[in-house]
Design an enzyme around this catalytic site. Sequence first.
Site, PDB file in Angstrom:
ATOM      1  N   ARG A 217       0.955  -1.146  -0.003  1.00 59.86           N
ATOM      2  CA  ARG A 217       0.020   0.027   0.107  1.00 59.86           C
ATOM      3  C   ARG A 217       0.887   1.026  -0.100  1.00 59.86           C
ATOM      4  NH1 ARG A 217      -1.643   1.587   4.658  1.00 59.86           N
ATOM      5  NH2 ARG A 217      -2.249  -0.116   5.462  1.00 59.86           N
TER       6      ARG A 217
ATOM      7  N   TYR B 163     -17.242  16.394 -14.590  1.00 63.79           N
ATOM      8  CA  TYR B 163     -17.735  14.808 -14.501  1.00 63.79           C
ATOM      9  C   TYR B 163     -18.928  14.751 -13.185  1.00 63.79           C
ATOM     10  CZ  TYR B 163     -17.273  10.003 -13.946  1.00 63.79           C
ATOM     11  OH  TYR B 163     -17.625   8.590 -13.682  1.00 63.79           O
TER      12      TYR B 163
ATOM     13  N   ASP C 230      -8.819  18.842 -14.262  1.00 61.54           N
ATOM     14  CA  ASP C 230      -9.083  17.469 -14.586  1.00 61.54           C
ATOM     15  C   ASP C 230      -8.592  17.263 -16.135  1.00 61.54           C
ATOM     16  OD1 ASP C 230     -10.164  15.228 -15.653  1.00 61.54           O
ATOM     17  OD2 ASP C 230     -11.881  15.085 -13.955  1.00 61.54           O
TER      18      ASP C 230
ATOM     19  N   LYS D 101      -9.859   6.013 -18.478  1.00 61.30           N
ATOM     20  CA  LYS D 101     -10.332   6.680 -19.937  1.00 61.30           C
ATOM     21  C   LYS D 101      -9.220   6.508 -21.027  1.00 61.30           C
ATOM     22  CE  LYS D 101     -13.955   7.349 -17.490  1.00 61.30           C
ATOM     23  NZ  LYS D 101     -14.038   8.597 -16.815  1.00 61.30           N
TER      24      LYS D 101
END
Length: 391
Positions: free
Chosen positions: A54, A106, A178, A203
Amino acid sequence: MSDLDPSTLKLDTLCIHAGQEADPLTGAVMTPIVLSSTFAQDGPGEHKGYDYSRAGNPTRNALEACFAALEGGRHGIAFGSGCAATMALILTLKAGDHVLVGDDVYGGTFRIFDKVMKQFGIDATFLDMSDPAHVRAALRPQTRMIWMETPSNPMLKIFDIAAIADIARKAQLPLVVDNTFATPVLQQPLSLGATAVVHSTTKYLNGHSDVVGGAIMTSDDALAERLHFVQKAAGAVPSPFDCYLVLRGVKTLAVRMERHVASARKVAERLTLHPQVARVHYPGLPSHPGHALASKQMSGPGGMLSFELRGGLPAATAFLKALRIFACAESLGGVESLAEHPAIMTHASIPAEARAQLGIGDGLLRLSLGIESSDDLWADLERGFAEAKRI
Ligand SMILES: *Cc1c(COP(=O)(O)O)cnc(C)c1O
């Protein structure tokens, strides 16, 4: 490649090589997928840079170095989704803080600010950032961040990154952009003055519709340190396998973007001439209000467009059902073309009046142009128009 300065290389080269070296143990050219959750230490605290996955993982580190190079930043930080990347940036704020957010973001980003963060006392104002003066006027003493998405989704509005970065700098606020729609191939917000770039790597960066992932890139060392802390402490990390898939997908980013843009241009132009189309939203069209700005701050207008089909919801539904190559699906940026209905699908979390104000009506359709033959794609759209006409 580690002996070469990434800033001396072109993006096409960075997509393939940045952050990646032949494996020192075996010479493997492709970055190994290191699935191990933990790493043996020679003695307490004596390790080779990795203790627990992690906190750090070799496959993820390669991807993060690649991300940083692509956006021209010093740091790349990977997350398990674009929304997790968004959350990590918001977790650098505290109760009482205020954020200015572009109005056409978004749907999931809107939902985080509107639904999730309110209960923690973080307030957001959504506004059209087309006129930077509106951004300056909306600043409050409590404002701690400006958040924008350009081109916006699904209306493809273009906001002036350099002008808004200037406002942010003067107010000593971070500007987050973004950059999911444009990708670093078409637009590099850090070089225009943004503090951080956020991506849904789901994407274009991955590009093959088989990973959900997110990333933040920045050259701000203090912000990067806080984000690394959030990444480790909150734990929304991507799996090593997903990191590998994105490393693999991103290799073809530059060539894919060329085709996405070429197809979107062709389809946008043909749509403007179609009698069943009321309006086309694509920054590559001279009629688009953001065309001049897009030509200045982007090296291409992107592979996304939206258009208003005449005939409302019944026509839009018939259109989508008739398509055979375009999948009727949410998401974007993959090699395969997708078509969707924002009001019902991607933007359902935005209240109806807000949607109406933005122009997201029942006849609005959004296309993500894939890299299939644009002739076949157009023929598919013709199938949609033929069915929509029968309604
Ligand atoms: C998809 C998307 C997100 C959210 O990313 P996920 O990977 O789905 O969590 C954020 N911003 C934009 C512009 C997106 O398209």
